[in-house]
Design an enzyme around this catalytic site. Sequence first.
Site, PDB file in Angstrom:
ATOM      1  N   SER A 145      39.809  16.525  30.537  1.00 60.94           N
ATOM      2  CA  SER A 145      39.500  17.863  29.915  1.00 60.94           C
ATOM      3  C   SER A 145      40.713  18.841  30.167  1.00 60.94           C
ATOM      4  CB  SER A 145      38.200  18.624  30.629  1.00 60.94           C
ATOM      5  OG  SER A 145      38.384  20.054  30.477  1.00 60.94           O
ATOM      6  N   TYR A 168      35.248  21.634  39.224  1.00 58.33           N
ATOM      7  CA  TYR A 168      35.426  20.723  38.215  1.00 58.33           C
ATOM      8  C   TYR A 168      36.949  20.547  37.903  1.00 58.33           C
ATOM      9  CZ  TYR A 168      34.803  19.614  33.013  1.00 58.33           C
ATOM     10  OH  TYR A 168      34.707  19.499  31.789  1.00 58.33           O
TER      11      TYR A 168
END
Length: 255
Positions: free
Chosen positions: A150, A163
Amino acid sequence: MSHQPLAGAVALVTGASSGIGAATARRLAREGASVALVARRRDRLDQVAVDIAKLGGHAAVLATDITEPAHAEEAVEDTLNRFGRLDILVNNAGIMLLDSALHTTIEKWDRMVSLNVSALLHITHAAVPHLIYAASTSPRQVADLVNVSSTAGRVARPGSSVYNLTKFGLNGFTESLRQELIAENVRVSAVEPGSVDTELVHRLSHDTRAAALRQIDEMHPLRPDDVADAIGYIITRDRWVAVNHMVVRPSDETW
């Protein structure tokens, strides 16, 4: 019939029940690969398998929880038993639970580490020997391991600390593994999507979800198929071409 660069190859895709994983499974099937579909939701996997059958492809549904090491090993073994080999691994399974350290729970942090990191390690460890064997025996003369990371693996933002931890760590793991497997003709790549219109956003807490949706409304987010196209591009390169890192953002995303 058009040329299919992955004809005869076998791919295993985690998180294949929806979003990027489902789109990637369909993309690889169109390129000629047989695909093992791994996720927990059997009904969703069954639908993806139906989609692949309509394309004239072959898919195996492996409904399991790969956060358990034994289940990850079984997923790889089941793929080998069904298709006889493993040429491609796409580590896509993941979860995004955003909130501040003050307001989140340790259970949410543990869930992200368990799926985004531990499950990926379990399936990768089980798959690597078979990818090496496939590279030495395949007409393609190469195997592929693609990790879906990501832009959160390069840009840290408030509310996404763990995250970010999982995705920054994934990028480092991918680069180290790439160097380890060069001599084995196994290409290792990371794809970093920006904002994608998937279920991940809708699993956030109410306030965090509302903020994320407002951000998405201000841009044209990627579709899962856009990321699947990037993954398909990486895997279908000639054996002497390695695309080891690809960032795919919406054209109007500023971070």
